[in-house]
Design an enzyme around this catalytic site. Structure first.
Site, PDB file in Angstrom:
ATOM      1  N   GLY A   1       0.850  -1.190   0.000  1.00  0.00           N
ATOM      2  CA  GLY A   1       0.000   0.000   0.000  1.00  0.00           C
ATOM      3  C   GLY A   1       0.879   1.230   0.000  1.00  0.00           C
ATOM      4  O   GLY A   1       1.394   1.649  -1.047  1.00  0.00           O
TER       5      GLY A   1
ATOM      6  N   ILE B   1      -8.714  -0.562  -6.826  1.00  0.00           N
ATOM      7  CA  ILE B   1      -8.400   0.148  -8.074  1.00  0.00           C
ATOM      8  C   ILE B   1      -9.642   0.901  -8.568  1.00  0.00           C
ATOM      9  O   ILE B   1     -10.649   0.288  -8.945  1.00  0.00           O
ATOM     10  CB  ILE B   1      -7.870  -0.842  -9.145  1.00  0.00           C
ATOM     11  CG1 ILE B   1      -6.671  -1.639  -8.580  1.00  0.00           C
ATOM     12  CG2 ILE B   1      -7.499  -0.094 -10.428  1.00  0.00           C
ATOM     13  CD1 ILE B   1      -5.536  -0.789  -7.996  1.00  0.00           C
TER      14      ILE B   1
ATOM     15  N   GLN C   1     -21.183  20.374  12.711  1.00  0.00           N
ATOM     16  CA  GLN C   1     -21.440  21.046  14.006  1.00  0.00           C
ATOM     17  C   GLN C   1     -22.392  22.232  13.827  1.00  0.00           C
ATOM     18  O   GLN C   1     -23.306  22.430  14.620  1.00  0.00           O
ATOM     19  CB  GLN C   1     -20.096  21.509  14.597  1.00  0.00           C
ATOM     20  CG  GLN C   1     -20.150  21.786  16.086  1.00  0.00           C
ATOM     21  CD  GLN C   1     -20.420  20.512  16.891  1.00  0.00           C
ATOM     22  OE1 GLN C   1     -20.240  19.401  16.409  1.00  0.00           O
ATOM     23  NE2 GLN C   1     -20.891  20.682  18.110  1.00  0.00           N
ATOM     24  N   ILE C   2     -22.187  23.007  12.802  1.00  0.00           N
ATOM     25  CA  ILE C   2     -23.043  24.186  12.574  1.00  0.00           C
ATOM     26  C   ILE C   2     -24.474  23.740  12.254  1.00  0.00           C
ATOM     27  O   ILE C   2     -25.438  24.371  12.679  1.00  0.00           O
ATOM     28  CB  ILE C   2     -22.444  25.076  11.450  1.00  0.00           C
ATOM     29  CG1 ILE C   2     -21.149  25.721  11.950  1.00  0.00           C
ATOM     30  CG2 ILE C   2     -23.449  26.137  10.984  1.00  0.00           C
ATOM     31  CD1 ILE C   2     -20.345  26.468  10.892  1.00  0.00           C
TER      32      ILE C   2
ATOM     33  N   GLU D   1      -3.885   8.129  -2.941  1.00  0.00           N
ATOM     34  CA  GLU D   1      -2.773   8.864  -3.587  1.00  0.00           C
ATOM     35  C   GLU D   1      -1.723   9.270  -2.544  1.00  0.00           C
ATOM     36  O   GLU D   1      -1.133  10.348  -2.618  1.00  0.00           O
ATOM     37  CB  GLU D   1      -3.301  10.047  -4.414  1.00  0.00           C
ATOM     38  CG  GLU D   1      -4.263   9.554  -5.497  1.00  0.00           C
ATOM     39  CD  GLU D   1      -4.345  10.404  -6.738  1.00  0.00           C
ATOM     40  OE1 GLU D   1      -3.474  11.260  -6.939  1.00  0.00           O
ATOM     41  OE2 GLU D   1      -5.285  10.184  -7.529  1.00  0.00           O
TER      42      GLU D   1
ATOM     43  N   THR E   1      -1.167   8.442   1.854  1.00  0.00           N
ATOM     44  CA  THR E   1      -1.824   8.887   3.099  1.00  0.00           C
ATOM     45  C   THR E   1      -1.162  10.180   3.601  1.00  0.00           C
ATOM     46  O   THR E   1      -0.076  10.550   3.142  1.00  0.00           O
ATOM     47  CB  THR E   1      -1.683   7.824   4.202  1.00  0.00           C
ATOM     48  OG1 THR E   1      -0.282   7.679   4.496  1.00  0.00           O
ATOM     49  CG2 THR E   1      -2.258   6.469   3.772  1.00  0.00           C
ATOM     50  N   SER E   2      -1.793  10.805   4.583  1.00  0.00           N
ATOM     51  CA  SER E   2      -1.202  12.020   5.161  1.00  0.00           C
ATOM     52  C   SER E   2       0.191  11.738   5.725  1.00  0.00           C
ATOM     53  O   SER E   2       1.093  12.574   5.615  1.00  0.00           O
ATOM     54  CB  SER E   2      -2.103  12.563   6.278  1.00  0.00           C
ATOM     55  OG  SER E   2      -3.257  13.147   5.715  1.00  0.00           O
TER      56      SER E   2
HETATM   57  C1  FAD Z   1     -11.528   4.410  -2.463  1.00  0.00           C
HETATM   58  C2  FAD Z   1     -10.095   4.111  -2.771  1.00  0.00           C
HETATM   59  C3  FAD Z   1      -9.614   4.280  -4.061  1.00  0.00           C
HETATM   60  C4  FAD Z   1      -8.316   3.921  -4.384  1.00  0.00           C
HETATM   61  N1  FAD Z   1      -7.898   3.996  -5.693  1.00  0.00           N
HETATM   62  C5  FAD Z   1      -6.671   3.480  -6.026  1.00  0.00           C
HETATM   63  C6  FAD Z   1      -6.283   3.381  -7.401  1.00  0.00           C
HETATM   64  O1  FAD Z   1      -7.011   3.770  -8.318  1.00  0.00           O
HETATM   65  N2  FAD Z   1      -5.082   2.811  -7.679  1.00  0.00           N
HETATM   66  C7  FAD Z   1      -4.236   2.348  -6.715  1.00  0.00           C
HETATM   67  O2  FAD Z   1      -3.166   1.849  -7.054  1.00  0.00           O
HETATM   68  N3  FAD Z   1      -4.570   2.450  -5.398  1.00  0.00           N
HETATM   69  C8  FAD Z   1      -5.769   2.989  -5.042  1.00  0.00           C
HETATM   70  N4  FAD Z   1      -6.141   3.059  -3.720  1.00  0.00           N
HETATM   71  C9  FAD Z   1      -5.236   2.568  -2.700  1.00  0.00           C
HETATM   72  C10 FAD Z   1      -4.667   3.670  -1.807  1.00  0.00           C
HETATM   73  O3  FAD Z   1      -3.760   4.450  -2.532  1.00  0.00           O
HETATM   74  C11 FAD Z   1      -4.042   2.986  -0.566  1.00  0.00           C
HETATM   75  O4  FAD Z   1      -5.122   2.507   0.207  1.00  0.00           O
HETATM   76  C12 FAD Z   1      -3.175   3.935   0.227  1.00  0.00           C
HETATM   77  O5  FAD Z   1      -2.009   4.281  -0.467  1.00  0.00           O
HETATM   78  C13 FAD Z   1      -2.769   3.352   1.583  1.00  0.00           C
HETATM   79  O6  FAD Z   1      -2.304   2.039   1.470  1.00  0.00           O
HETATM   80  P1  FAD Z   1      -2.930   0.889   2.409  1.00  0.00           P
HETATM   81  O7  FAD Z   1      -4.393   0.995   2.318  1.00  0.00           O
HETATM   82  O8  FAD Z   1      -2.297  -0.399   2.081  1.00  0.00           O
HETATM   83  O9  FAD Z   1      -2.531   1.324   3.881  1.00  0.00           O
HETATM   84  P2  FAD Z   1      -1.172   0.994   4.648  1.00  0.00           P
HETATM   85  O10 FAD Z   1       0.003   1.294   3.799  1.00  0.00           O
HETATM   86  O11 FAD Z   1      -1.265  -0.370   5.247  1.00  0.00           O
HETATM   87  O12 FAD Z   1      -1.198   2.075   5.815  1.00  0.00           O
HETATM   88  C14 FAD Z   1      -1.991   1.941   6.987  1.00  0.00           C
HETATM   89  C15 FAD Z   1      -1.643   3.081   7.948  1.00  0.00           C
HETATM   90  O13 FAD Z   1      -0.225   3.032   8.259  1.00  0.00           O
HETATM   91  C16 FAD Z   1       0.383   4.274   7.946  1.00  0.00           C
HETATM   92  N5  FAD Z   1       1.757   4.042   7.460  1.00  0.00           N
HETATM   93  C17 FAD Z   1       2.178   3.183   6.514  1.00  0.00           C
HETATM   94  N6  FAD Z   1       3.506   3.299   6.315  1.00  0.00           N
HETATM   95  C18 FAD Z   1       3.926   4.274   7.155  1.00  0.00           C
HETATM   96  C19 FAD Z   1       5.191   4.881   7.421  1.00  0.00           C
HETATM   97  N7  FAD Z   1       6.306   4.528   6.766  1.00  0.00           N
HETATM   98  N8  FAD Z   1       5.253   5.855   8.355  1.00  0.00           N
HETATM   99  C20 FAD Z   1       4.126   6.242   9.019  1.00  0.00           C
HETATM  100  N9  FAD Z   1       2.892   5.713   8.814  1.00  0.00           N
HETATM  101  C21 FAD Z   1       2.802   4.751   7.887  1.00  0.00           C
HETATM  102  C22 FAD Z   1      -0.491   4.877   6.838  1.00  0.00           C
HETATM  103  O14 FAD Z   1      -0.321   6.280   6.764  1.00  0.00           O
HETATM  104  C23 FAD Z   1      -1.870   4.474   7.333  1.00  0.00           C
HETATM  105  O15 FAD Z   1      -2.288   5.367   8.318  1.00  0.00           O
HETATM  106  C24 FAD Z   1      -7.438   3.440  -3.369  1.00  0.00           C
HETATM  107  C25 FAD Z   1      -7.912   3.307  -2.062  1.00  0.00           C
HETATM  108  C26 FAD Z   1      -9.226   3.610  -1.760  1.00  0.00           C
HETATM  109  C27 FAD Z   1      -9.701   3.392  -0.349  1.00  0.00           C
END
Ligand code: FAD
Length: 380
Positions: A130, A156, A334-335, A361, A363-364
């Site tokens: 991910g 995806i 809230q509002i 795209e 995570t934060s």
């Molecule tokens: C509705 C939706 C649409 C999407 N569309 C696409 C798409 O079109 N194509 C595609 O390829 N992907 C897509 N994604 C996938 C998306 O990009 C991933 O879900 C995302 O990048 C996070 O990966 P993960 O879900 O495996 O979470 P994980 O990587 O398992 O992360 C879980 C938590 O751990 C934290 N974490 C992980 N590594 C670290 C680190 N090194 N330091 C600190 N914190 C960390 C993350 O920030 C998160 O809070 C989509 C996801 C959703 C939900």
């Protein structure tokens, strides 16, 4: 090349009317049916929305980044599932091809992507990969004129509608340099698509698994050289992050407008809610943060159009704008008080919709890592 200002203003005017008159009345229906009506998709095709970012020589509008974010912002004023209909064609599904495709690959696919005849998706994420996208396990094994592609992608966007996937797969050893990018037609033998997932929000936009079982991908469909796939994916995401930041700003502006309209109308203690300073503080914080995100996003788009690298700035814009719209949505609930929690008012739906922007795209936390890495590398 930018459109002339009059043509671009006319495009924005058309989109604004389309969003207000055609899309907003359909928000509830799309959420309930988890599907955008076909007639809307057809209208989007006719407006050229699938080809916003595709060069004009291939039938697209060839917008600059500054222009594209203005369009994304307008689509933020309605349920974000509508933008997803053409979002992958404009962004993550097509830009690998635009940036790294050969002339033959572009000529074969881009005109149909630009017209919306076909939908494209971007397939990086896997069950085991991910945030750590460089660890993908999907394998592409060279076998004469083809690569045999095997593995699973998940979450995806638009996979159930896509005719073409940009797939990141391993052709070499461990790590980023072992990853290559491929254009994979959905109708190849060995390609299968899972059912759309049930999600927290953004109903109408679908995500599915995509599975490959020895799918024979022509070697001519590789994007760039072997080992360049991860770099291509990251360049695609730089752009995508900025586009997402623009959508977040648009939704924040919509939420503020809705909250102000409600606060002006609704009376308690003999006064409009908007007369209470504690409510005004929520409006002021939301407005200020939205303006800051908008400025950062527009400045980053201008940098991109000037040919500057935007890895740091796009990560910062996506990080700030996606966190910001979460706070703005929370204040809007809230509002609205109890009404904010009730489905008929639509605010709780947007509250759920915006949660995604902090996750996909990158995570934060991943944006924070990129911002820190680039800042430290630049010496501050
Ligand atoms: C509705 C939706 C649409 C999407 N569309 C696409 C798409 O079109 N194509 C595609 O390829 N992907 C897509 N994604 C996938 C998306 O990009 C991933 O879900 C995302 O990048 C996070 O990966 P993960 O879900 O495996 O979470 P994980 O990587 O398992 O992360 C879980 C938590 O751990 C934290 N974490 C992980 N590594 C670290 C680190 N090194 N330091 C600190 N914190 C960390 C993350 O920030 C998160 O809070 C989509 C996801 C959703 C939900």
């Amino acid at each position: 090349m930018a459109l002339d200002p009059e043509t671009f203003d006319a495009l924005i005017g058309t989109i604004r009317r389309f969003v207000a008159q055609r899309l907003r009345p359909l928000e509830e229906r799309v959420a309930e049916e988890d599907e955008v009506p076909e007639e809307i998709v057809r209208e989007m095709r006719e407006m050229g929305l699938f080809g916003l970012s595709i060069p004009e020589e291939f039938g697209g509008l060839g917008l600059t980044m500054g222009e594209e974010v203005r369009v994304a912002l307008e689509f933020g004023r309605t349920t974000p599932a509508f933008r997803s209909v053409f979002g992958t064609n404009v962004g993550i599904g097509s830009q690998g091809l635009v940036m790294a495709g050969s002339d033959a690959q572009k000529a074969e696919w881009l005109p149909r992507i630009a017209s919306g005849e076909i939908v494209t998706s971007f397939a990086l994420t896997e069950p085991g990969a991910g945030s750590d996208g460089a660890s993908v396990q999907t394998r592409a094994l060279r076998d004469g004129d083809v690569y045999k592609l095997s593995g699973s992608k998940r979450f995806i966007t638009n996979a159930d509608k896509a005719s073409l996937f940009t797939v990141m797969a391993r052709t070499g050893g461990e790590g980023a340099s072992g990853v290559s990018a491929f254009l994979v037609p959905a109708d190849l033998p060995g390609v299968s698509i899972g059912k759309p997932e049930r999600k927290m929000g953004q109903q109408g936009a679908h995500v599915c698994d995509v599975n490959f079982d020895e799918a024979p991908v022509p070697a001519a469909n590789r994007l760039g050289a072997e080992g360049e796939g991860f770099k291509i994916a990251m360049r695609v995401l730089d752009r995508g992050r900025l586009h997402i930041a623009a959508v977040c700003v648009g939704i924040a502006e919509r939420l503020i407008a809705d909250a102000v309209a409600y606060a002006t109308e609704r009376r308690q203690f003999g006064k409009a809610l908007s007369d209470f300073q504690l409510v005004q503080a929520m409006i002021a914080d939301s407005k200020t943060e939205t303006m800051a995100a908008r400025a950062l996003m527009l400045e980053t788009a201008a940098l991109k159009d000037a040919g500057q690298p935007i890895t740091l700035e796009a990560a910062a814009a996506k990080y700030f704008a996606s966190e910001m719209v979460g706070r703005v949505a929370d204040r809007a609930v809230q509002i609205f008080g109890g009404a904010g929690y009730i489905a008929d008012y639509g605010i709780e739906r947007l509250y759920r919709d915006v949660r995604l922007f902090r996750i996909y795209e990158g995570t934060s936390q991943i944006q924070q890592l990129v911002i820190a890495r680039e800042t430290i590398r630049n010496g501050g």
